[in-house]
Design an enzyme around this catalytic site. Structure first.
Site, PDB file in Angstrom:
ATOM      1  N   HIS A  45       0.827  -1.204   0.000  1.00 59.70           N
ATOM      2  CA  HIS A  45       0.000   0.000   0.000  1.00 59.70           C
ATOM      3  C   HIS A  45       0.868   1.264   0.000  1.00 59.70           C
ATOM      4  O   HIS A  45       0.552   2.241  -0.658  1.00 59.70           O
ATOM      5  CB  HIS A  45      -0.903  -0.033   1.247  1.00 59.70           C
ATOM      6  N   SER A  90      -8.126   4.631  -2.957  1.00 60.29           N
ATOM      7  CA  SER A  90      -9.033   3.537  -2.589  1.00 60.29           C
ATOM      8  C   SER A  90      -9.150   3.409  -1.078  1.00 60.29           C
ATOM      9  O   SER A  90      -8.211   3.711  -0.344  1.00 60.29           O
ATOM     10  CB  SER A  90      -8.489   2.233  -3.156  1.00 60.29           C
ATOM     11  N   HIS A  91     -10.292   2.947  -0.631  1.00 62.72           N
ATOM     12  CA  HIS A  91     -10.445   2.511   0.753  1.00 62.72           C
ATOM     13  C   HIS A  91     -11.255   1.223   0.744  1.00 62.72           C
ATOM     14  O   HIS A  91     -12.265   1.085   1.427  1.00 62.72           O
ATOM     15  CB  HIS A  91     -11.101   3.609   1.610  1.00 62.72           C
ATOM     16  N   ASP A 113      -5.359  14.723   1.502  1.00 62.36           N
ATOM     17  CA  ASP A 113      -4.301  14.719   0.479  1.00 62.36           C
ATOM     18  C   ASP A 113      -4.349  15.996  -0.342  1.00 62.36           C
ATOM     19  O   ASP A 113      -3.319  16.464  -0.845  1.00 62.36           O
ATOM     20  CB  ASP A 113      -4.484  13.526  -0.475  1.00 62.36           C
ATOM     21  N   GLN A 310      -7.494   9.338  12.484  1.00 64.80           N
ATOM     22  CA  GLN A 310      -7.790  10.251  11.380  1.00 64.80           C
ATOM     23  C   GLN A 310      -7.594  11.715  11.760  1.00 64.80           C
ATOM     24  O   GLN A 310      -7.411  12.044  12.928  1.00 64.80           O
ATOM     25  CB  GLN A 310      -9.242  10.024  10.932  1.00 64.80           C
ATOM     26  N   ASP A 488      -5.344   8.090 -11.395  1.00 63.71           N
ATOM     27  CA  ASP A 488      -5.782   6.707 -11.612  1.00 63.71           C
ATOM     28  C   ASP A 488      -5.808   5.948 -10.294  1.00 63.71           C
ATOM     29  O   ASP A 488      -5.040   6.227  -9.381  1.00 63.71           O
ATOM     30  CB  ASP A 488      -4.887   5.993 -12.624  1.00 63.71           C
TER      31      ASP A 488
END
Lengths: 732, 229
Positions: A45, A90-91, A113, A310, A488
């Site tokens: 990842h 992605s998550h 981000d 988070q 992407d």
């Protein structure tokens, strides 16, 4: 102290040869904290170790690209000293285990981000893939993911303006949740993550650190098995209210000169953020972990470094600006702590309770992560199918069926749960080809879309990769926007299997070629591998997020038919390609055939033509042709029409009717054009060397073709009906 | 006319309403941070939408007890016009400036879509630019907009002509099908007895420009500027 046994090494996802490299770098055995740090930094990842070799082949440059891959997000120039900053991420794994929090924190992560680079987020999109609607978990996952995306995005006050959704049994055990954020920044005020200035303070801001999400990055780098549910504690919990405060506080501080570098704490939390900042700046960091704001007592250095709590950021501040920065974060009631400083040692030195708990060289970890050239085999391509061998069904009956299938049914039930209007700049709401958001307080607009057709990619990864890029290009062109760049999100199965690696290699090759030929470079991205459960991989799903620019946002074209008596014009060539089509799958029950090929030069010319026609005000309505083919596209335009204006189509006799209606030939658009404008439109098409044909006329309230007709009202009922009924449990 | 917009941590429609108000006023309204209690002379106070204090505890409950709200209440009692939109409406009911409560939507989901509203009266500073009975289109975006009050309160609201807007269909018929969230009597917005305070769930500021799909909402801001200038 815990002894480092082969078991512990394996639990950390490090292969024996990778551990050997750890020993070589350190010249000694790591302690547990250090092992944990290696493990997350070298996880698939965080390190892209299987895909790096191939990602390097993607085109990333254009005159309007300010910053390509390698930063938190990509940056493009939109003129007037303004930049658009965007990325998709992605998550997937957390969303399968805990759909609400998984999806919510996916949105939170991608927002960070983007605003970590100095941009105010202006739009969110989501590309979602779920399993078979009949699978017992699917309904629960759809409800949880949608509610999580809404719960987070609505609260932070960033409009969720678009996205896409597919259903397929290959996602039964691995759903995909790909979240995209687009932000707006001043071109001369973009923030990067490279640390600078020996002695400068390293500052932690945002939420406190807890024990949640430890080893999330490692989880996202392994296949699922029957014990995956046990991984629930590794899913983070999001707090959108704190995120909203963090956005405002960061942007407020960014308006001053206090920040040297800034990096959000995403996957692998404090570890990856600190290593990345230090590595990019060629410096070292000393941190006292006792100073990290903590939610729980008795947290170990290992837990602090690996937590994925988070809504946290790490910054390097200019000396003397600490008080200014602290005041901003106190105003927004967020934690602010100076936890360390930059050094010239090139090492990460961490202390806890007065003892050194880790002392690691930064570059070998951050830069020398393993890079694999994994073995791959050329995917077996499916053979073309001949339209004449495919069952013929009454076209309007087939249309009605198709519009109510899970992949084509209206997504209104989903996007009505997202606030898509907050910020007051949403010009085109969900439901069109691309979302259009005005650049605040200007006349410019940004168009945004997400696209990939996984059934094409599985049938031919190379063509499928090309098609995903081409469709994004087409969706942007269809609203009149000049396509500028893409992000992407590559979702695949286990790269250690040569067939899967072959899909990755070929899809990237196809994407790269399309991006090059369409001047549509890749500026950011994310890779999600190991999307497999008990050996079953998902359909290869390289999702493309495309961004385009409208110089005059008031000229954007929409899909709804505007008036009666207008010409319906088909742009592009129709050969009636039914291989890998929805018609073949949904009407004939056959998942076969090679996908429609993309002719990139024609794609480009058609896009240029359509953008010019829209810009010149010659187009009443515009829609790209994709899933389901021509008849579905025309029906979507009619259903979107305010007065449900219909279309009478005139099919050519040169093709079988079902192939003309439902073939998914690429590079095509449907336009509604007034008679007065028709000659110019036809001339321009010839000028652009693009096939053009008047195929029908607007009027009435039915779609008619080949001597059959169906009321728009009936189509709307089917189209709008499926998803609400499915979610209520009244249909499978 | 002097106007201010209250900004809480978690407000997210403060800028949107400022943009629209500025278009009507000709200048930027004052933005007031939730800790400020020293308000200048004002003719209009707007409590905007969003998720004040994260909507923790209950929507609007914490904002209703913030320092600035004490000042807003004092001004409202003196007759300063107060407009609460969405979360702002929830805050005004929690603060006791308006009767009733906003409960979870009937379907328990967040809903973002355009709705039709019937303007119940044009005899207010908020609605003088509309006509009584006129049908307007505003968007809603909320999970807790289901208006409820006890029978006696409802009777009083109805009797005093305090209903500002009702959910209706495109032709103005107030029907169950046109009620998006289960509100009693299809009530979308209400006034205080003096009609100087208005709270409503729909967002007039979101459809105040044709480029964004309609401008019915702009009339409310134009009305206020005309009435209070």
């Amino acid at each position: 102290m815990t002894a480092i046994t082969p078991d512990i090494i394996a639990q950390h996802g490090l292969k024996p040869d990778e551990y050997a490299k750890v020993l070589e770098i350190l010249g000694r055995e790591p302690n547990l904290t250090e092992l944990g740090i290696f493990s997350v930094m070298w996880s698939e990842h965080c390190s892209y170790k299987s895909s790096k070799k191939w990602l390097k082949t993607l085109p990333t440059k254009a005159p309007w690209v300010i910053r390509g891959p390698g930063e938190n997000a990509g940056v493009i120039d939109i003129g007037d000293n303004q930049a658009i900053i965007f990325k998709m991420e992605s998550h997937n794994h957390p969303s399968f285990i805990e759909p609400y929090q998984g999806a919510a924190t996916g949105v939170g992560g991608i927002l960070r981000d983007v605003f970590t680079m100095g941009a105010r987020p202006i739009a969110n999109l989501n590309a979602l893939r779920f399993g078979d609607p009949a699978h017992p978990k699917t309904r629960h996952l759809v409800a949880g993911v949608v509610s999580g995306i809404g719960g987070y995005g609505n609260c932070v006050g960033v409009p969720t303006v678009g996205g896409e959704v597919n259903f397929h049994p290959s996602y039964n055990g691995n759903i995909l949740v790909n979240a995209m954020t687009v932000g707006l920044a001043d071109k001369d005020r973009i923030f990067y993550s490279a640390a600078a200035g020996i002695g400068n303070p390293v500052v932690y801001v945002g939420s406190k650190t807890g024990r949640d999400g430890i080893h999330g990055a490692t989880m996202a780098s392994a296949e699922f098995d029957e014990k995956s549910e046990e991984k629930r504690p590794t899913v983070q919990v999001g707090d959108p209210f704190t995120e909203k405060l963090l956005i405002e506080a960061c942007l407020e501080l960014m308006a001053t000169d206090a920040i040297v570098a800034i990096q959000d704490m995403g996957a692998a939390g404090l570890t990856s953020s600190s290593f990345e900042m230090a590595s990019k700046g060629g410096l070292g960091i000393e941190m006292n972990l006792d100073l990290v704001p903590m939610r729980e007592e008795g947290m170990s250095a290992y837990e602090i470094m690996l937590s994925e709590s988070q809504e946290r950021m790490l910054m390097v501040i200019k000396p003397g600006r600490e008080d200014l920065a602290r005041a901003v974060f106190e105003k927004w009631e967020l934690d602010f702590a100076i936890v360390g400083h930059l050094t010239d040692t090139g090492r990460m030195v961490l202390s806890r309770h007065g003892e050194i708990v880790a002392d690691l060289p930064i570059d070998p970890l951050a830069l020398a992560s393993p890079e694999y050239d994994r073995p791959w085999v050329q995917p077996t391509k499916r053979q073309p199918v001949d339209a004449r061998e495919i069952e013929t069904v009454c076209p309007v009956e087939a249309l009605k069926t198709l519009l109510g299938t899970p992949d084509l049914a209206s997504r209104r039930w989903i996007w009505e749960q997202y606030d898509h209007m907050v910020m007051g700049d949403t010009v085109q709401r969900p439901g069109g080809d691309a979302a259009v958001v005005r650049v605040h307080a200007t006349g410019k607009g940004v168009a945004i879309t997400t696209d990939v057709t996984p059934r094409y990619v599985v049938a031919d990864p190379y063509e499928g990769g090309r098609q995903a890029v081409a469709e994004a290009y087409r969706n942007l062109s269809a609203v009149g926007a000049l396509p500028l760049a893409v992000t992407d999100n590559l979702n695949f199965g286990n790269p250690e299997k040569p067939e899967i690696m072959g899909q990755i290699v070929e899809a990237i090759r196809g994407m790269g070629q399309a991006c090059r030929e369409l001047d549509f470079p890749v500026v950011s991205g994310n890779v999600s591998l190991y999307n497999e459960t008990q050996g079953e991989a998902i359909l290869p799903t390289p999702a493309i997020g495309g961004v385009g620019l409208l110089a005059d946002v008031s000229r954007s074209a929409t899909i709804d038919i505007k008036g009666t008596g207008n010409a319906i014009v088909l742009i592009g060539e129709t050969k009636g390609w039914l291989g890998a089509s929805l018609y073949l799958r949904e009407i004939c029950g056959r998942e076969e055939g090679s996908p429609p090929p993309v002719a990139l030069h024609r794609e480009r010319r058609a896009g240029e033509l359509v953008r010019q026609l829209i810009g010149d005000g010659l187009v009443q309505a515009s829609h790209d042709i994709s899933d389901g083919g021509l008849l579905v596209a025309v029906a979507e335009m009619a259903m979107a029409s305010k007065d449900q204006i219909g279309v009478a189509l005139d099919a050519p006799s040169t093709l079988p009717l079902h192939a003309w209606c439902f073939g998914e030939d690429q590079g095509r658009y449907v336009l509604e054009v007034r008679d007065d404008d028709l000659p110019t439109v036809l001339e321009e098409a010839v000028e652009h060397d693009t096939a053009v044909r008047v195929i029908g006329r607007t009027g009435g309230h039915v779609i008619s073709v080949g001597g059959r007709a169906i009321a728009i009202e009936e189509l709307v009922k089917v189209h709008e009906g499926w998803l609400p009924a499915y979610m209520n449990g009244t249909v499978e | 006319m002097k106007a201010a917009i209250i900004v809480f941590p978690g407000s997210n429609c403060d800028r949107d309403v400022a943009v629209v108000l500025e278009a009507s006023l000709g200048y930027r309204p004052l933005m007031v941070w939730h800790r400020d209690t020293d308000l200048p002379d004002l003719d209009l106070i707007v409590v905007p939408g969003g998720f004040s204090y994260g909507d923790y505890l209950r929507c609007g409950a914490m904002a209703a007890h913030s320092p600035v709200l004490r000042e807003v209440k004092a001004r409202a009692e003196k007759g300063t016009r107060v407009l609460g939109i969405c979360n702002g409406f929830q805050i005004l009911t929690e603060a006791g400036l308006l009767p009733g409560v906003l409960m979870r939507n009937r379907d328990l989901r967040f809903i973002c879509r355009d709705v039709h509203l019937r303007v119940e009266t044009d005899a207010t500073d908020f609605t003088r630019g509309y006509q009584a009975g006129q049908v307007v289109r505003f968007p809603i975006a909320h999970a807790e907009g289901n208006f409820f009050a006890d029978a006696e309160t409802v009777k009083a609201i109805e009797g005093n002509g305090q209903v500002a807007f009702r959910y209706c269909d495109a032709d103005g018929a107030v029907t169950e099908a046109a009620n998006p969230n289960g509100s009693l009597g299809n009530i979308a917005g209400i006034y205080n007895p003096g009609r100087t305070v208005l709270g409503l769930m729909p967002h007039p500021e979101r459809l105040a420009e044709d480029l964004l799909g309609g401008s019915d909402g702009k009339t409310m801001f134009d009305s206020l500027v005309e009435a209070l200038s």
